[in-house]
Design a protein around this motif. Sequence first.
Motif, PDB file in Angstrom:
ATOM      1  N   GLU A  42       0.845  -1.186   0.000  1.00 20.82           N
ATOM      2  CA  GLU A  42       0.000   0.000   0.000  1.00 20.82           C
ATOM      3  C   GLU A  42       0.878   1.232   0.000  1.00 20.82           C
ATOM      4  OE1 GLU A  42      -4.009   1.236   2.207  1.00 20.82           O
ATOM      5  OE2 GLU A  42      -2.246   1.560   3.473  1.00 20.82           O
ATOM      6  N   PHE A  43       0.690   2.065  -1.000  1.00 19.14           N
ATOM      7  CA  PHE A  43       1.379   3.342  -1.082  1.00 19.14           C
ATOM      8  C   PHE A  43       0.347   4.413  -0.736  1.00 19.14           C
ATOM      9  CE2 PHE A  43       3.249   0.360  -4.042  1.00 19.14           C
ATOM     10  CZ  PHE A  43       4.606   0.456  -3.784  1.00 19.14           C
ATOM     11  N   ALA A  44       0.681   5.278   0.215  1.00 23.61           N
ATOM     12  CA  ALA A  44      -0.302   6.249   0.684  1.00 23.61           C
ATOM     13  C   ALA A  44       0.338   7.614   0.881  1.00 23.61           C
ATOM     14  CB  ALA A  44      -0.934   5.785   1.994  1.00 23.61           C
ATOM     15  N   VAL A  45      -0.445   8.628   0.584  1.00 26.48           N
ATOM     16  CA  VAL A  45      -0.098  10.014   0.884  1.00 26.48           C
ATOM     17  C   VAL A  45      -1.218  10.563   1.753  1.00 26.48           C
ATOM     18  CG1 VAL A  45       0.363  12.312  -0.039  1.00 26.48           C
ATOM     19  CG2 VAL A  45       1.127  10.290  -1.295  1.00 26.48           C
ATOM     20  N   LYS A  46      -0.864  10.951   2.968  1.00 26.68           N
ATOM     21  CA  LYS A  46      -1.848  11.474   3.903  1.00 26.68           C
ATOM     22  C   LYS A  46      -1.392  12.853   4.363  1.00 26.68           C
ATOM     23  CE  LYS A  46      -2.948   6.807   5.497  1.00 26.68           C
ATOM     24  NZ  LYS A  46      -3.131   5.892   6.646  1.00 26.68           N
ATOM     25  N   ALA A  47      -2.338  13.778   4.456  1.00 24.60           N
ATOM     26  CA  ALA A  47      -1.976  15.137   4.852  1.00 24.60           C
ATOM     27  C   ALA A  47      -3.069  15.738   5.719  1.00 24.60           C
ATOM     28  CB  ALA A  47      -1.745  16.016   3.622  1.00 24.60           C
ATOM     29  N   LEU A  48      -2.649  16.376   6.795  1.00 16.54           N
ATOM     30  CA  LEU A  48      -3.558  17.124   7.659  1.00 16.54           C
ATOM     31  C   LEU A  48      -3.399  18.614   7.375  1.00 16.54           C
ATOM     32  CD1 LEU A  48      -3.042  15.391  11.136  1.00 16.54           C
ATOM     33  CD2 LEU A  48      -4.823  14.943   9.454  1.00 16.54           C
ATOM     34  N   ASN A  49      -4.515  19.319   7.389  1.00 15.30           N
ATOM     35  CA  ASN A  49      -4.548  20.776   7.264  1.00 15.30           C
ATOM     36  C   ASN A  49      -3.981  21.261   5.933  1.00 15.30           C
ATOM     37  OD1 ASN A  49      -5.109  23.401   8.058  1.00 15.30           O
ATOM     38  ND2 ASN A  49      -3.182  23.647   9.186  1.00 15.30           N
ATOM     39  N   ILE A  50      -4.473  20.710   4.846  1.00 21.62           N
ATOM     40  CA  ILE A  50      -4.022  21.162   3.523  1.00 21.62           C
ATOM     41  C   ILE A  50      -4.528  22.569   3.225  1.00 21.62           C
ATOM     42  CG2 ILE A  50      -3.810  18.836   2.583  1.00 21.62           C
ATOM     43  CD1 ILE A  50      -6.512  19.227   1.232  1.00 21.62           C
ATOM     44  N   THR A  51      -5.481  23.052   3.995  1.00 16.31           N
ATOM     45  CA  THR A  51      -5.963  24.423   3.827  1.00 16.31           C
ATOM     46  C   THR A  51      -5.055  25.442   4.504  1.00 16.31           C
ATOM     47  OG1 THR A  51      -7.415  24.032   5.738  1.00 16.31           O
ATOM     48  CG2 THR A  51      -8.391  23.811   3.549  1.00 16.31           C
ATOM     49  N   GLY A  52      -4.095  24.967   5.299  1.00 14.54           N
ATOM     50  CA  GLY A  52      -3.121  25.866   5.908  1.00 14.54           C
ATOM     51  C   GLY A  52      -3.691  26.759   6.993  1.00 14.54           C
ATOM     52  N   TYR A  53      -4.698  26.282   7.706  1.00 16.69           N
ATOM     53  CA  TYR A  53      -5.283  27.094   8.771  1.00 16.69           C
ATOM     54  C   TYR A  53      -4.253  27.305   9.886  1.00 16.69           C
ATOM     55  CZ  TYR A  53      -8.123  28.504  12.745  1.00 16.69           C
ATOM     56  OH  TYR A  53      -8.623  29.174  13.826  1.00 16.69           O
ATOM     57  N   LYS A  54      -4.160  28.535  10.377  1.00 15.13           N
ATOM     58  CA  LYS A  54      -3.211  28.873  11.434  1.00 15.13           C
ATOM     59  C   LYS A  54      -3.882  28.719  12.791  1.00 15.13           C
ATOM     60  CE  LYS A  54      -0.361  32.052   8.722  1.00 15.13           C
ATOM     61  NZ  LYS A  54       0.223  33.416   8.636  1.00 15.13           N
ATOM     62  N   GLU A  55      -3.389  27.751  13.559  1.00 20.07           N
ATOM     63  CA  GLU A  55      -3.947  27.510  14.884  1.00 20.07           C
ATOM     64  C   GLU A  55      -3.390  28.516  15.893  1.00 20.07           C
ATOM     65  OE1 GLU A  55      -3.251  23.371  15.804  1.00 20.07           O
ATOM     66  OE2 GLU A  55      -5.280  22.912  15.155  1.00 20.07           O
ATOM     67  N   TYR A  56      -4.165  28.694  16.954  1.00 17.47           N
ATOM     68  CA  TYR A  56      -3.814  29.656  18.002  1.00 17.47           C
ATOM     69  C   TYR A  56      -3.125  28.931  19.149  1.00 17.47           C
ATOM     70  CZ  TYR A  56      -4.658  32.746  22.028  1.00 17.47           C
ATOM     71  OH  TYR A  56      -4.525  33.519  23.153  1.00 17.47           O
ATOM     72  N   TYR A  57      -1.935  29.445  19.538  1.00 15.68           N
ATOM     73  CA  TYR A  57      -1.161  28.840  20.627  1.00 15.68           C
ATOM     74  C   TYR A  57      -1.020  29.770  21.824  1.00 15.68           C
ATOM     75  CZ  TYR A  57       0.093  25.244  17.268  1.00 15.68           C
ATOM     76  OH  TYR A  57       0.027  24.220  16.360  1.00 15.68           O
ATOM     77  N   GLY A  58      -1.737  30.889  21.817  1.00 13.78           N
ATOM     78  CA  GLY A  58      -1.627  31.850  22.896  1.00 13.78           C
ATOM     79  C   GLY A  58      -1.075  33.171  22.387  1.00 13.78           C
ATOM     80  N   HIS A  59      -0.876  34.113  23.304  1.00 15.09           N
ATOM     81  CA  HIS A  59      -0.265  35.394  22.964  1.00 15.09           C
ATOM     82  C   HIS A  59       1.177  35.435  23.502  1.00 15.09           C
ATOM     83  CE1 HIS A  59      -4.397  36.610  22.096  1.00 15.09           C
ATOM     84  NE2 HIS A  59      -3.899  37.699  21.527  1.00 15.09           N
ATOM     85  N   ARG A  60       1.981  36.296  22.917  1.00 10.84           N
ATOM     86  CA  ARG A  60       3.351  36.448  23.393  1.00 10.84           C
ATOM     87  C   ARG A  60       3.802  37.904  23.199  1.00 10.84           C
ATOM     88  NH1 ARG A  60       6.555  32.779  18.829  1.00 10.84           N
ATOM     89  NH2 ARG A  60       5.688  33.806  16.975  1.00 10.84           N
ATOM     90  N   TYR A  61       4.731  38.294  24.049  1.00 13.60           N
ATOM     91  CA  TYR A  61       5.236  39.670  24.030  1.00 13.60           C
ATOM     92  C   TYR A  61       6.466  39.752  23.141  1.00 13.60           C
ATOM     93  CZ  TYR A  61       6.824  44.223  25.688  1.00 13.60           C
ATOM     94  OH  TYR A  61       7.232  45.533  25.763  1.00 13.60           O
ATOM     95  N   ASN A  62       6.462  40.699  22.204  1.00 14.08           N
ATOM     96  CA  ASN A  62       7.580  40.911  21.289  1.00 14.08           C
ATOM     97  C   ASN A  62       8.505  41.972  21.875  1.00 14.08           C
ATOM     98  OD1 ASN A  62       9.277  41.774  19.110  1.00 14.08           O
ATOM     99  ND2 ASN A  62       7.808  40.890  17.662  1.00 14.08           N
TER     100      ASN A  62
END
Length: 788
Positions: free
Chosen positions: A744-764
């Motif tokens: 079995e040859f397979a290509v699997k991909a998550l988030n092909i739409t490229g949605y940017k998930e939120y990981y919190g805020h940070r100070y620059n």
Amino acid sequence: MYRTFAAKIMKVKYIIICISVVFGVEMQAQTLRQIRGTVIDEASGEPIEFAAAVLTDVNPVVGTQTDSAGRFVLNNLPAGRYNLKISCLGYDPAIVAEILLTSAKDAVVEVRLKESVVSMQEVVVTPKVNKSAPLNAMTIASGRLLSVEEASRFAGGMDDPARLAAAFAGVSSDVGNNGIVVRGNAPKSLQWRMEDVEIPNPNHFAEVTTFGGGGLTSLSSNVLGNSDFFTGAFSAEYGNALSGVFDMQIRNGNNSRHEHTVQIGLIGIDLASEGPLARGYNGSYIFNYRYSTLSLLTPLLPEDAEGTEYQDLSFKFNLPTKRAGTFTVWGTGLKDASGAKAETDSLLWNYEQDKSSQDVRQYMGAAGIGHKISLKNNIYLKNTLAATVNGLNMHTERMDSAIQLIPQNVVKSCNSTFVFATSLNTKFNARHTNRTGVRFTGLHYNILTLNSVKAGEPLQTLNDNKGFSSLIAAYSSSSLRFSDKWTANIGVHAQYFILNGAYSVEPRIGLKRQLQQSHSLAFAYGLHSRLEMLNYYFVKSETGEILNQKLDFTRAHHFVLSYDYAFGSVYHFKAEPYVQYLYNVPVVAGTTFSFLNLKGGEDIFVANKLINSGKGLNYGLDLTFEKFISHGYYFLTTASVFNSQYQTTVNQWYNTRFNRNFVCNLLFGKEWQTGKKRQNIFSVNGRITFQGGDRYSPVDEALSAKIQDIAYNETQPYSRRFSPALLGHLTISYRHNSAHLSHEFAVKALNITGYKEYYGHRYNYRTGQVEAEREAVVMPNVSWRVEF
């Protein structure tokens, strides 16, 4: 060590390539395989003799009947998909759909028939195809079967049952982790259960970023059997669970011939094997070992993910005897390593993480011995003796202006459990079955947590405890079939926590009315409770006082109404409105802080005095419409609308962190049979998820600029949210079946739409601004799988 392991893998790969060259060409005579299985009584577990087993979609008809042990074998079958009908006088017939048979593996099934409560002359029963019905016969509502084959086939599954569950109604999840949010509840509220034992979170990189979840599961689809997934009002045998239960089993290996699997992909190398233990003996073994290759994906992973490694192992021995019943020996375990190095050039310090160094080592294991023996008069006794362990060793340092690493936090924990569980299942007659059990869980803990509240300050001891306690539980549940139209499940679960004397007595009830053969209406209620993570019980004040040892169970009332409609032979619709009222939730007095919002990360270092005065309210509607695979295609559509709120001593209702308000999924797939004998399968599978955006609390800009760190306005918790998320997942595979070998040859991909998930805020530090940390995690996996 890594080079030695890699060299061995390359040798294995070379051997497989040679085998593929010799046997991989199209054969004139394709290898024929078997569909084998056992037919048992759903209530008593007793084998059913003389049951007819017939393949419904082949011509000429292929069929046989079961022997005295309930076993059947259908021989000489080419690769492909099959539907199996099982029928026996005095039982409702059943159809097992979508059985996948390859040229390198037999298909082994267990079929459970329900005894009829009316004379067969009184009614004609049409066999049902309901692939979503859970294995546990005591379930009335909010339960679903999770098929391992679907976890491999469905887009977004990535061979991970937790990620597959995110496509079910009432469930939401992220891409960066597989934490399961059930009906607005935090992932930590879910119980992971294996072989009738609650186990630690079985995911890699668990608890550090997500309590109750992780990066990916340690349980390979090569060894995992079909399992049950419950989202509310579960039956009395399940305790210490608040939002849901993931009830998993390791399947038995093939006891008639040896079968092996090698899978090489971008995220891991799997080696699996199963087969008989000895000639003429029905015992079997099965195991899977996996080693990470995530380093190949470093450019696509989140920042600071380099150096991530993992490995896991799962196994099971099935040991039947002639007179003493069946013994099983099983186990699963994982080992992880990850971390980040601080940037030594202060000119490159944009965020706190740039000047932070971290090292994380984790491990988890669970192993047990099970015994099941049938007694006279439709009674069986089931015993389990098991042990589990999970540990975390993490330390973080932060560089000061002199480029010196200063300790920021230290976490060293090793928690283990020793479990003895016994249950007696009695089928009194076709109308009444009872299951009663007792469970003792010994809890050994060794916890050290140090944290510096502010940069440069000395580490403060949050907890430093070693000891032993226990959780004792008992339950009894009865399934009552008053007629062929009315079924009731009534039970009670009780548990007692010896550490502080907390106890809970929890009634459970379910009532189902079969309106017609294809329609049913059900109601289920349950009171449920769960302990918190042990480290929170031993938080110390600055004077050394233990603050939270008297913390009670968090509790919840679940109410579910369920309508189920199966039409045609492959279509299924389900609607479930529900209400969950949570109470005794740990909160910090006078604040908006609640344990209902715990997720991970900095939540490890909660050091406040807690009181059980919080509340929660979740309500919504879950809809499912699906078509099981036929004519080469299938689909699954789910929609959930819900509201999840909480209250503290402030006496005001707020949105929880996990209140997305809606989740919609469309999952679809198409298979094409190719080859001279249509023995090969080309498959395309996709999934689209549209769900409410992540919630967050507003940032106090002025205070953040003053302290050069993130400060949230906690008087308005989770009052803001990002735009809705659109996620796309894709799986494309080609299975080639030749003599004795299946590729079995397979290509699997998550988030092909490229949605940017939120990981919190940070100070620059450079701009002096607070920024939302969002990143698109796209996870591809190209794999080659060989079965032989």
